[in-house]
Scaffold this active site. Sequence first.
Site, mmCIF file in Angstrom:
data_model
loop_
_atom_site.group_PDB
_atom_site.id
_atom_site.type_symbol
_atom_site.label_atom_id
_atom_site.label_comp_id
_atom_site.label_asym_id
_atom_site.label_seq_id
_atom_site.Cartn_x
_atom_site.Cartn_y
_atom_site.Cartn_z
ATOM 1 C CG ASP A 75 -36.470 -35.998 -3.089
ATOM 2 O OD1 ASP A 75 -36.185 -35.468 -4.182
ATOM 3 O OD2 ASP A 75 -37.617 -35.980 -2.621
ATOM 4 C CG ASP B 207 -38.671 -33.501 -7.782
ATOM 5 O OD1 ASP B 207 -37.818 -33.781 -6.911
ATOM 6 O OD2 ASP B 207 -39.851 -33.865 -7.706
#
Length: 434
Positions: A311, A91
């Site tokens: 992201d 992530d």
Amino acid sequence: MFQAAEAEEAKKNGYGGFTVELIHRDSPASPLYNPLLSQRQRMSIAFHNSMNRAAGAASASVQVLPDPKGTYLIRLSVGGPTPAPKLAVADTGSDLIWLQCCHDCSHKKPPDFNPNRSLTYKPIPCDSKACSALPGSRCAAVSATVCGGDDRGKNTTCLYSATYNDGSFSYGELATDTFTLDVVSGGENASFPDVIFGCGFKNHFENNDTEVSGIVGLGSSPYSLINQIGGARFSYCLVPLSNLNASSTLHIGHRSAAVHGGPGVVSTPLVIKPPTIFYYLTLLSISVENKTLNLVDESSKSVPKGNMFIDSGTTFSFLPADIYFKLEETVKNSISLKPMEPNRRRFLRLCYRDLGAEDVPVITARFDGGGELKLKAVNSFVDIGDGVGCLGFAPTKGIPVFGNVAHTNFLVEYDVEKMVVSFVPTDCVKWKYK
């Protein structure tokens, strides 16, 4: 194995680094894959996860982090001399690495990590800089039931706390151990000693009942995996949602064929600002055909630096509400097909039946530094099932997000030394790192 010292030497000599597989959570290869879910249900879950991450990022602090439900998983092994294989969320919107650990491992099954079986596991001392510099860390006495399995005395154990806006959390001991990444190209598996991570002895995690062990942070924090192993550059290539049987890839390390300045490359500065978790971009405008929508702050009449974060763990993209609704109207006027009537049950607003890629106009995102990123249909519309395609953007009152659908079929390279991110149009299904 490819050791950390060798990685530094290789970087100087132009070595190409190494590549690992990124497993989409909805891929049949993922333990999170549910064959009973329809495409519409999968996209609905992805949308609500994206909403939660975006909302969390808008109010992110060192105490409360965004939703941990990332999109991609990574295979790795931890410990030594016999590393334990694990699967974790990879992530770019997370800072710390942490794994679920066990108190009494005799009654546990994977994904929990048993530090008692690792000879390379070392708790981090309370008086160390690594402990004091981590936001939210504290010192406390820890009994033999905690991760390390021995009584260490009063106030000698460095404890971490990771709390997320969806209610997930991980508390435990800060430690170091050897992390080994499963390499798919670039040589043998890549092994790095003394990686700082959280050994979580108290966890509440969405993936508790699966094989997913925790989170590998790839964000801008000094505690992320990228910064710890000296990956001055990392890049990924994400395959389209329509082809999740193929593998997406993450490449860590310097590549001899520099991306910057090549044909078709769009580069823009990365912006880091508190809390130092995310990578921010500066989006200046969005254009559809000859209609341009400028992201200008009405109070200052200028575009704030770092007004959007990028992201890989957020599926959809989010824009300020006023810009989004103008974009929606402009895209609608550029498509000759009749849009579907609004529906409360539909999580995306602008949708069409039997929409072809040739029906969708190119959306141009113009970033600081002069980069104009051409978003094709695969980057701007998503298939939500039943022959329905929807605009993959949504309005937000918080910080805008450049989500991973928009990254599809781009080689996205982060240069964390020069603080630049570059996008190269790429067929990610066929792409192999050189």
